[in-house]
Design a protein around this motif. Sequence first.
Motif, PDB file in Angstrom:
ATOM      1  N   LEU A  43      45.865  33.677  43.687  1.00 36.86           N
ATOM      2  CA  LEU A  43      45.089  34.541  43.102  1.00 36.86           C
ATOM      3  C   LEU A  43      45.380  36.203  43.289  1.00 36.86           C
ATOM      4  O   LEU A  43      45.847  36.746  44.090  1.00 36.86           O
ATOM      5  CB  LEU A  43      43.603  34.510  43.656  1.00 36.86           C
ATOM      6  N   LYS A  44      45.381  36.967  41.914  1.00 38.28           N
ATOM      7  CA  LYS A  44      45.612  38.177  41.801  1.00 38.28           C
ATOM      8  C   LYS A  44      44.688  39.222  42.343  1.00 38.28           C
ATOM      9  O   LYS A  44      43.409  39.189  41.655  1.00 38.28           O
ATOM     10  CB  LYS A  44      46.268  38.710  40.686  1.00 38.28           C
ATOM     11  N   ILE A  45      44.618  39.953  43.353  1.00 44.28           N
ATOM     12  CA  ILE A  45      43.839  40.863  43.887  1.00 44.28           C
ATOM     13  C   ILE A  45      44.541  42.178  43.619  1.00 44.28           C
ATOM     14  O   ILE A  45      45.687  42.833  44.236  1.00 44.28           O
ATOM     15  CB  ILE A  45      43.621  40.706  45.357  1.00 44.28           C
ATOM     16  N   LYS A  46      43.525  43.376  43.079  1.00 40.70           N
ATOM     17  CA  LYS A  46      44.351  44.405  42.888  1.00 40.70           C
ATOM     18  C   LYS A  46      43.317  45.556  43.640  1.00 40.70           C
ATOM     19  O   LYS A  46      41.879  45.660  43.259  1.00 40.70           O
ATOM     20  CB  LYS A  46      44.270  44.676  41.445  1.00 40.70           C
ATOM     21  N   GLU A  47      43.637  46.153  44.566  1.00 40.95           N
ATOM     22  CA  GLU A  47      42.786  47.122  45.276  1.00 40.95           C
ATOM     23  C   GLU A  47      42.554  48.416  44.302  1.00 40.95           C
ATOM     24  O   GLU A  47      43.747  48.952  43.757  1.00 40.95           O
ATOM     25  CB  GLU A  47      43.392  47.474  46.675  1.00 40.95           C
ATOM     26  N   LEU A  48      41.431  49.151  44.151  1.00 40.28           N
ATOM     27  CA  LEU A  48      41.249  50.433  43.454  1.00 40.28           C
ATOM     28  C   LEU A  48      41.080  51.537  44.399  1.00 40.28           C
ATOM     29  O   LEU A  48      40.735  51.210  45.488  1.00 40.28           O
ATOM     30  CB  LEU A  48      39.657  50.035  42.892  1.00 40.28           C
TER      31      LEU A  48
END
Length: 416
Positions: free
Chosen positions: A410-415
């Motif tokens: 799963l692609k997790i992108k931190e803001l």
Amino acid sequence: MVNPEREIQPFVVNLTGINAKMLKNAPKFYEVAKRIVEITEDCIIVAHNSSFDYRILKTEFKRLGFPFKRKTLCTVELSQQLIPNMPSYSLGKLTRALGIPMSDRHRASGDAIATVKLFKMLLSKDLDKVIVKDAIKVEQKSKIAPNLKEIIEQLPSETGVYYIYNADGDIIYIGKSKNIRKRIVQHFTGKNSKSKKIQRLVSSVTYEKTGSELAALLKESAEIKANKPIFNRALRRTIFTHALYQSIDENGYINLFIDKSSRDDTPITTFNTRGSGKQFMFKAAESFNLCQKLTDLYDTKTSCFKYEVKECDGACINEEPVDTYNEKVQALIDKYSYAKKDMLIIDKGRTIEEKSVFLIENGVFKGMGYFDLNHQIHNRAILKSLITPMENNRDTQHIIQSYMRRNKRLKIKELR
């Protein structure tokens, strides 16, 4: 023993004592399949929870391209009918209560011999000949009524949420599936009481494609809480029972343990059952090189089992530095908890040209939406315009955390 040609889950090893080394030289299923066909030909398969055993046999034969079909008898169902009010109908506890000797638990010979003795006892108690007349199950192909076939023809074989309505237009059931059409067919051919009631009352079915299974799970949970369909009673309640918690022991080490989710402490992550929590912990302890004693997997006052085989660095007996060990625990916590995090989860969309996105700010789930691949979603203003707000509650947290555990790519992108 049969070699399953796949990894054995640590939880199963712990439960049965059967490990990969014991199965290394065991025959594979295709090598014993012919013998199974021969010994079950023109026979009724008797088993304790026969639906499970029969399903496993059918699945394995299906992989070989062979249509395996037999009559079955279940000693669990017969025991419940002929010996009512027993505290437990598991094979071990039932045979013990009835004075049936049992050895070699979780082995073919021990379990089978105990089942034979139990079956003989049931035959002697069956004065009305229920076993011979009614209990034998013959597998039959389910027929679908013409009006239900028409409904099925309009449904897609895609991921989403579906809504089953009665003639008055009331939603009587809400569900999610990775294949909506296949799931509705199961409802319309099912033999349990809920399926039969749905078959009698259904008038129409609508659906909403989600692309992402996570979107379907979250939408299903929210819609059930909002609409309270009569056949969704179980899902109106909290959908998890146990959780992973942390504490600090007297030596400063972070301890992890599974407990009921009714505690006031904030959990790291949650589970549907204690068993699934333990299974997760066995894998996590191995992946992050954690001590079995400090993860509540090995009850001892001295060193844990892993230390004895040189696979634990000695936190159980204060040998591993506290900071070093706690860093590893914190890495696990950071991976499986999104508390205080600002991040996006990006998953499949409803078409090839889009993706689904789930927004979490400061550990709070804000909602979900879809974006075209050309959108610049790192811009918070644009991102928030795409998001449909959704409620953040214990169930949504459980759904998101469970999905993140299961879907490692799963692609997790931190803001920022």
